[in-house]
Design a protein around this motif. Structure first.
Motif, PDB file in Angstrom:
ATOM      1  N   PHE A  70       0.807  -1.226   0.000  1.00 11.02           N
ATOM      2  CA  PHE A  70       0.000   0.000   0.000  1.00 11.02           C
ATOM      3  C   PHE A  70       0.838   1.274   0.000  1.00 11.02           C
ATOM      4  O   PHE A  70       0.329   2.356   0.266  1.00 11.02           O
ATOM      5  CB  PHE A  70      -0.946  -0.005   1.207  1.00 11.02           C
ATOM      6  CG  PHE A  70      -2.017  -1.055   1.126  1.00 11.02           C
ATOM      7  CD1 PHE A  70      -3.158  -0.834   0.363  1.00 11.02           C
ATOM      8  CD2 PHE A  70      -1.877  -2.263   1.796  1.00 11.02           C
ATOM      9  CE1 PHE A  70      -4.146  -1.808   0.281  1.00 11.02           C
ATOM     10  CE2 PHE A  70      -2.862  -3.240   1.713  1.00 11.02           C
ATOM     11  CZ  PHE A  70      -4.004  -3.011   0.957  1.00 11.02           C
ATOM     12  N   GLN A  71       2.161   1.106  -0.248  1.00 10.39           N
ATOM     13  CA  GLN A  71       3.058   2.264  -0.369  1.00 10.39           C
ATOM     14  C   GLN A  71       3.012   3.171   0.857  1.00 10.39           C
ATOM     15  O   GLN A  71       2.899   4.395   0.761  1.00 10.39           O
ATOM     16  CB  GLN A  71       2.708   3.070  -1.630  1.00 10.39           C
ATOM     17  CG  GLN A  71       2.952   2.326  -2.936  1.00 10.39           C
ATOM     18  CD  GLN A  71       4.431   2.028  -3.151  1.00 10.39           C
ATOM     19  OE1 GLN A  71       5.263   2.914  -3.041  1.00 10.39           O
ATOM     20  NE2 GLN A  71       4.741   0.777  -3.447  1.00 10.39           N
ATOM     21  N   MET A  72       3.106   2.569   2.056  1.00  9.08           N
ATOM     22  CA  MET A  72       3.155   3.345   3.303  1.00  9.08           C
ATOM     23  C   MET A  72       4.610   3.708   3.567  1.00  9.08           C
ATOM     24  O   MET A  72       5.336   2.998   4.258  1.00  9.08           O
ATOM     25  CB  MET A  72       2.563   2.532   4.455  1.00  9.08           C
ATOM     26  CG  MET A  72       1.111   2.144   4.245  1.00  9.08           C
ATOM     27  SD  MET A  72       0.496   1.117   5.601  1.00  9.08           S
ATOM     28  CE  MET A  72      -1.198   0.830   5.063  1.00  9.08           C
ATOM     29  N   ASN A  73       5.042   4.818   3.017  1.00  9.77           N
ATOM     30  CA  ASN A  73       6.460   5.168   2.999  1.00  9.77           C
ATOM     31  C   ASN A  73       7.049   5.413   4.384  1.00  9.77           C
ATOM     32  O   ASN A  73       8.213   5.097   4.634  1.00  9.77           O
ATOM     33  CB  ASN A  73       6.674   6.404   2.124  1.00  9.77           C
ATOM     34  CG  ASN A  73       6.315   6.113   0.674  1.00  9.77           C
ATOM     35  OD1 ASN A  73       6.543   5.012   0.186  1.00  9.77           O
ATOM     36  ND2 ASN A  73       5.732   7.096  -0.012  1.00  9.77           N
ATOM     37  N   THR A  74       6.276   5.966   5.277  1.00  9.12           N
ATOM     38  CA  THR A  74       6.799   6.247   6.624  1.00  9.12           C
ATOM     39  C   THR A  74       7.135   4.948   7.349  1.00  9.12           C
ATOM     40  O   THR A  74       8.204   4.814   7.963  1.00  9.12           O
ATOM     41  CB  THR A  74       5.766   7.041   7.444  1.00  9.12           C
ATOM     42  OG1 THR A  74       5.436   8.244   6.746  1.00  9.12           O
ATOM     43  CG2 THR A  74       6.328   7.390   8.821  1.00  9.12           C
ATOM     44  N   ILE A  75       6.227   3.974   7.270  1.00  9.79           N
ATOM     45  CA  ILE A  75       6.461   2.686   7.926  1.00  9.79           C
ATOM     46  C   ILE A  75       7.663   1.986   7.290  1.00  9.79           C
ATOM     47  O   ILE A  75       8.507   1.401   7.987  1.00  9.79           O
ATOM     48  CB  ILE A  75       5.202   1.801   7.843  1.00  9.79           C
ATOM     49  CG1 ILE A  75       4.069   2.430   8.649  1.00  9.79           C
ATOM     50  CG2 ILE A  75       5.491   0.383   8.324  1.00  9.79           C
ATOM     51  CD1 ILE A  75       2.766   1.683   8.584  1.00  9.79           C
ATOM     52  N   LEU A  76       7.776   2.059   5.961  1.00  6.90           N
ATOM     53  CA  LEU A  76       8.913   1.437   5.287  1.00  6.90           C
ATOM     54  C   LEU A  76      10.231   2.084   5.694  1.00  6.90           C
ATOM     55  O   LEU A  76      11.245   1.405   5.872  1.00  6.90           O
ATOM     56  CB  LEU A  76       8.726   1.520   3.770  1.00  6.90           C
ATOM     57  CG  LEU A  76       7.565   0.697   3.189  1.00  6.90           C
ATOM     58  CD1 LEU A  76       7.404   0.980   1.705  1.00  6.90           C
ATOM     59  CD2 LEU A  76       7.805  -0.791   3.416  1.00  6.90           C
ATOM     60  N   TRP A  77      10.215   3.421   5.846  1.00  9.02           N
ATOM     61  CA  TRP A  77      11.425   4.129   6.263  1.00  9.02           C
ATOM     62  C   TRP A  77      11.838   3.705   7.670  1.00  9.02           C
ATOM     63  O   TRP A  77      13.012   3.458   7.949  1.00  9.02           O
ATOM     64  CB  TRP A  77      11.171   5.639   6.212  1.00  9.02           C
ATOM     65  CG  TRP A  77      12.361   6.466   6.635  1.00  9.02           C
ATOM     66  CD1 TRP A  77      13.424   6.843   5.886  1.00  9.02           C
ATOM     67  CD2 TRP A  77      12.591   6.990   7.951  1.00  9.02           C
ATOM     68  NE1 TRP A  77      14.308   7.578   6.624  1.00  9.02           N
ATOM     69  CE2 TRP A  77      13.818   7.679   7.909  1.00  9.02           C
ATOM     70  CE3 TRP A  77      11.878   6.957   9.144  1.00  9.02           C
ATOM     71  CZ2 TRP A  77      14.346   8.312   9.023  1.00  9.02           C
ATOM     72  CZ3 TRP A  77      12.415   7.583  10.251  1.00  9.02           C
ATOM     73  CH2 TRP A  77      13.632   8.259  10.183  1.00  9.02           C
ATOM     74  N   LEU A  78      10.854   3.606   8.579  1.00 11.37           N
ATOM     75  CA  LEU A  78      11.149   3.169   9.946  1.00 11.37           C
ATOM     76  C   LEU A  78      11.700   1.747   9.967  1.00 11.37           C
ATOM     77  O   LEU A  78      12.668   1.440  10.673  1.00 11.37           O
ATOM     78  CB  LEU A  78       9.880   3.236  10.804  1.00 11.37           C
ATOM     79  CG  LEU A  78       9.412   4.633  11.225  1.00 11.37           C
ATOM     80  CD1 LEU A  78       8.052   4.553  11.901  1.00 11.37           C
ATOM     81  CD2 LEU A  78      10.433   5.265  12.188  1.00 11.37           C
ATOM     82  N   ALA A  79      11.084   0.865   9.189  1.00 14.39           N
ATOM     83  CA  ALA A  79      11.531  -0.530   9.153  1.00 14.39           C
ATOM     84  C   ALA A  79      12.964  -0.633   8.652  1.00 14.39           C
ATOM     85  O   ALA A  79      13.783  -1.379   9.186  1.00 14.39           O
ATOM     86  CB  ALA A  79      10.600  -1.354   8.275  1.00 14.39           C
ATOM     87  N   GLU A  80      13.277   0.166   7.615  1.00 15.73           N
ATOM     88  CA  GLU A  80      14.618   0.130   7.029  1.00 15.73           C
ATOM     89  C   GLU A  80      15.665   0.617   8.022  1.00 15.73           C
ATOM     90  O   GLU A  80      16.745   0.047   8.137  1.00 15.73           O
ATOM     91  CB  GLU A  80      14.647   0.990   5.769  1.00 15.73           C
ATOM     92  CG  GLU A  80      15.981   0.951   5.047  1.00 15.73           C
ATOM     93  CD  GLU A  80      15.962   1.817   3.789  1.00 15.73           C
ATOM     94  OE1 GLU A  80      17.023   2.010   3.198  1.00 15.73           O
ATOM     95  OE2 GLU A  80      14.858   2.287   3.421  1.00 15.73           O
ATOM     96  N   ASN A  81      15.354   1.662   8.776  1.00 17.00           N
ATOM     97  CA  ASN A  81      16.331   2.232   9.704  1.00 17.00           C
ATOM     98  C   ASN A  81      16.463   1.442  11.006  1.00 17.00           C
ATOM     99  O   ASN A  81      17.509   1.523  11.670  1.00 17.00           O
ATOM    100  CB  ASN A  81      15.959   3.683  10.029  1.00 17.00           C
ATOM    101  CG  ASN A  81      16.265   4.627   8.872  1.00 17.00           C
ATOM    102  OD1 ASN A  81      17.381   5.118   8.735  1.00 17.00           O
ATOM    103  ND2 ASN A  81      15.270   4.865   8.026  1.00 17.00           N
TER     104      ASN A  81
END
Length: 296
Positions: A70-81
């Motif tokens: 669903f392209q939730m960019n904030t959650i993806l950024w948090l997961a990556e960091n």
């Protein structure tokens, strides 16, 4: 282009992706090594606190996948960091378990089973189980603690297992003695052993309707005979009144069994498939009292 060529061209264009790739010996070895690694990783995880951790990681991975869809960019950024930090945190939290796993690897406790055949490992486990059972039965006999232990073979005892309480535990002398200790919640009924593990306790068995059974035999002996009449199970009975050990198989009862003879009977019962336990029963019944005789 004729018809055959058109068909061949169609399959080459549409099904070439499914063509079987060339498999080398190295690839097979690699697959086996990876499979063994993940097997022992799962076994290790099931025996430590990592079991709950793995469930949590799977939930987080599922959440990240949903976020990616669903392209939730904030959650993806948090997961990556947080990924790198999470790896370090796991090493710190599970340092004792990881150290223990590495020590076991160094002692070859993990690798050595791979060098043994499955049949050898099974035989060793069965021999250990038999020793635990024999010692438990005669320990209970000395203090006149009643016991009823049933060993499943080919005939399923699922309908009787359902009447008891699930345990799914290793067979040990201490556990059997604790189960049959008087005035404890699990002492009443039978213990059923399936594939070298205690499957259930407090199981109810069918009572034998044989009118020739000695009147001095109690409910445990009648239940042991009853299950032997409807299955190929092997059953051990420890008398609460006399402390004597008896066994049943194929509708036959052998009383006053000695320790070494019980060990031999169990080993023959668990020997290679299609072995007939009646042979050892025949020798015993020839010189011992069977179900049709009433004297102790």
């Amino acid at each position: 282009m004729d018809f055959v060529d058109r068909i061949t061209d169609f399959f080459e264009r549409h099904f070439s992706m499914f063509a079987m790739p060339e498999i080398r010996v190295v690839d097979v070895i690699e697959i086996i090594v990876v499979a063994v690694f993940f097997y022992y990783l799962l076994v290790w995880g099931s025996r430590t606190r990592a079991k709950a951790l793995i469930k949590g990681i799977l939930i987080i991975i599922g959440a990240v996948v949903v976020a990616a869809v669903f392209q939730m960019n904030t959650i993806l950024w948090l997961a990556e960091n947080l990924f790198n930090v999470g790896i370090v945190a796991l090493v710190v939290v599970f340092q004792p378990e990881l150290r223990n796993a590495l020590e076991q690897l160094g002692r070859r406790k993990i690798i050595s089973p791979l060098l043994q055949s499955g049949e050898t490992v099974l035989r060793e486990r069965t021999d250990r189980m038999i020793e635990e059972v024999v010692k438990a039965c005669f320990d209970m006999g000395r203090v006149k603690t009643g016991a009823l232990i049933v060993f499943e073979k080919e005939t399923s005892l699922a309908e009787y297992i359902r009447t008891g309480i699930d345990l799914d535990s290793l067979v040990t002398r201490q556990l059997l003695i604790n189960i049959f200790e008087k005035n404890t919640p699990l002492h009443d009924g039978a213990v059923i052993v399936r594939e070298n593990r205690i499957t259930a306790a407090t199981c109810y068995l069918p009572l034998s309707e044989n009118m020739l059974i000695s009147k001095e035999l109690g409910t445990r002996h009648r239940a042991a005979l009853g299950v032997s009449e409807v299955s190929d199970a092997f059953t051990i009975v420890v008398s609460e009144e006399t402390g004597k050990v008896s066994v049943t198989h194929e509708a036959s009862l052998v009383r006053n069994v000695e320790e070494e003879d019980l060990r031999r009977m169990l080993k023959e019962f668990f020997a290679t498939e299609n072995k007939d336990t009646q042979s050892i029963f025949g020798r015993w019944i020839g010189r011992n009292k069977n179900v049709k005789e009433t004297d102790e």
